[in-house]
Write an enzyme that holds these catalytic residues in place. Structure first.
Site, PDB file in Angstrom:
ATOM      1  N   ARG A   1      38.704  51.716  -5.208  1.00  0.00           N
ATOM      2  CA  ARG A   1      38.781  52.562  -6.177  1.00  0.00           C
ATOM      3  C   ARG A   1      40.275  53.394  -6.484  1.00  0.00           C
ATOM      4  NH1 ARG A   1      34.117  51.522  -5.585  1.00  0.00           N
ATOM      5  NH2 ARG A   1      34.678  51.852  -3.414  1.00  0.00           N
ATOM      6  N   THR A   2      40.426  54.162  -5.512  1.00  0.00           N
ATOM      7  CA  THR A   2      41.503  54.995  -5.312  1.00  0.00           C
ATOM      8  C   THR A   2      42.736  54.327  -5.628  1.00  0.00           C
ATOM      9  OG1 THR A   2      40.377  56.351  -4.299  1.00  0.00           O
ATOM     10  CG2 THR A   2      42.951  56.936  -4.337  1.00  0.00           C
TER      11      THR A   2
ATOM     12  N   LYS B   1      54.516  48.447  13.692  1.00  0.00           N
ATOM     13  CA  LYS B   1      55.409  48.548  14.779  1.00  0.00           C
ATOM     14  C   LYS B   1      55.466  49.838  15.260  1.00  0.00           C
ATOM     15  CE  LYS B   1      57.666  44.948  12.104  1.00  0.00           C
ATOM     16  NZ  LYS B   1      58.983  44.679  11.402  1.00  0.00           N
TER      17      LYS B   1
ATOM     18  N   ARG C   1      47.617  56.908   1.216  1.00  0.00           N
ATOM     19  CA  ARG C   1      46.479  57.283   1.814  1.00  0.00           C
ATOM     20  C   ARG C   1      46.646  56.938   3.285  1.00  0.00           C
ATOM     21  NH1 ARG C   1      40.505  55.287   0.512  1.00  0.00           N
ATOM     22  NH2 ARG C   1      40.917  57.012  -0.838  1.00  0.00           N
TER      23      ARG C   1
ATOM     24  N   HIS D   1      41.141  65.079  -0.193  1.00  0.00           N
ATOM     25  CA  HIS D   1      41.321  63.833  -1.111  1.00  0.00           C
ATOM     26  C   HIS D   1      41.426  64.530  -2.487  1.00  0.00           C
ATOM     27  CE1 HIS D   1      41.275  60.321  -3.025  1.00  0.00           C
ATOM     28  NE2 HIS D   1      40.184  59.466  -2.411  1.00  0.00           N
TER      29      HIS D   1
HETATM   30  C1  NCD Z   1      35.974  58.029  -0.730  1.00  0.00           C
HETATM   31  C2  NCD Z   1      37.161  58.295   0.559  1.00  0.00           C
HETATM   32  O1  NCD Z   1      37.943  57.390   0.486  1.00  0.00           O
HETATM   33  O2  NCD Z   1      37.210  59.246   0.836  1.00  0.00           O
HETATM   34  N1  NCD Z   1      36.292  57.135  -1.725  1.00  0.00           N
HETATM   35  C3  NCD Z   1      37.145  57.199  -2.739  1.00  0.00           C
HETATM   36  O3  NCD Z   1      38.441  57.472  -2.612  1.00  0.00           O
HETATM   37  N2  NCD Z   1      36.586  56.993  -3.795  1.00  0.00           N
HETATM   38  C4  NCD Z   1      34.717  58.228  -0.186  1.00  0.00           C
HETATM   39  C5  NCD Z   1      34.313  57.335   1.006  1.00  0.00           C
HETATM   40  O4  NCD Z   1      35.079  56.563   1.447  1.00  0.00           O
HETATM   41  O5  NCD Z   1      33.253  57.414   1.304  1.00  0.00           O
END
Ligand code: NCD
Length: 306
Positions: free
Chosen positions: A57-58, A86, A107, A135
């Site tokens: 999703r993100t 590496k 991320r 997040h």
């Molecule tokens: C979450 C995350 O990655 O922290 N997912 C997201 O970004 N929608 C929640 C999760 O992975 O449980």
């Protein structure tokens, strides 16, 4: 308008004024989506998305947001396919990518990675999740969803249930809820996965009324029941994960007579059964969809385009 901040590392950088401005822009973005499908605000920009930890999703909603605003994109996915494998440091990766793009979204599995990256970045940087820490963009879309659903952001009872220790989304969301008036929180977790003390201390400092519980039933009467996945990848002890992973499973039967809107950052594993999906309570797929206008707004604001 000038950007609200250079980098977005933590929800603690967001003020009530920024939040209000942000909602106005996100609503405009939603209009672009509905009326035209695409805009041109980022037509002169290239955005880099670096995802060193799994994401659907993100990552996809950031990429959709860039495309919906006419921007270009460069992508790095997975540590296996990048120089991280590496042994390149986060700082060196950023020093290179900032020569290729006007804004970096990252991320990373390490808590604190976002602060490290931002400390060397000369282009705006967005934290799309750093380990079990924060997040912030998920918290923005969570609040956007709540505001749209309830028509207000005050006088709400929000219950959060599941892995409140390692779940970064609930950390950032708690910070933003701390900006709002008359919020009541119920934090539901087994004691081993309770909300970290720095978050509960912040809630106390801000005067947010909250109670901690181990019982999922305490969330059924809330306005929002925010479920979370037990974060398997963060456990050092496999046996502990196995013991806790099915602690809370929300089913349609639990929600009989309940008006609670069920939210979840997704992916769900065991914690919401699929019979909840068809109930009017289920808000999690709408929530995921809201990631696009919210991330469009954030990109446009941080690039000084809205
Ligand atoms: C979450 C995350 O990655 O922290 N997912 C997201 O970004 N929608 C929640 C999760 O992975 O449980």
């Amino acid at each position: 308008m000038p950007p609200p901040f250079r980098h977005l590392i933590s929800a603690t950088q967001i003020t009530k004024d920024i939040l209000d401005r942000f909602f106005t822009v996100a609503e405009k973005m939603e209009k672009i989506l509905v009326k035209k499908g695409r805009g041109t605000l980022l037509k002169d920009n290239v955005i880099a998305t670096l995802f060193y930890e799994p994401s659907s999703r993100t990552m996809l909603s950031f990429e959709a947001a860039v495309q919906r605003l006419g921007g270009g994109m460069i992508l790095a996915q997975g540590k296996e396919n990048s120089s991280m494998k590496k042994g390149e440091t986060i700082e060196d990766t950023i020093r290179m990518v900032m020569g290729y793009a006007d804004l970096i979204v990252m991320r990373h599995p390490e808590s604190g990675a976002a602060a490290k990256a931002a400390s060397v970045s000369t282009v705006p940087f967005i934290n799309a999740g750093d380990g079990g820490n924060e997040h912030p963009t998920q918290a923005l879309l969570d609040l956007y969803t709540i505001r749209k659903e309830f028509g207000r952001l005050e006088n709400l009872h929000i219950a959060m249930a599941g892995d409140l220790l390692y779940g970064r989304t609930v950390h950032s969301l708690s910070v933003l809820l701390g900006l709002l008036p008359k919020i009541r929180l119920t934090l539901i977790a087994p004691s081993e996965l309770a909300m970290p003390k720095n978050v509960t201390a912040m809630l106390k400092e801000k005067g947010v009324e909250f109670k901690e519980s181990e019982n999922l039933a305490d969330g059924i009467g809330a306005d929002v029941l925010y479920m979370t996945r037990v974060q398997e990848e963060r456990f050092k002890d496999r046996a502990q994960y196995e013991r806790l992973k099915d602690k809370y499973i929300l089913t349609a039967a639990h929600l009989k007579g309940s008006k609670a809107k069920v939210m979840h950052p997704l992916p769900r594993i065991h914690e919401i059964t699929t019979d909840v999906d068809a109930l009017p309570n289920a808000l999690y797929f709408t929530q995921a969809k809201n990631g696009v206008p919210v991330r469009m707004a954030l990109l446009a604001m941080m690039l000084g385009k809205a």
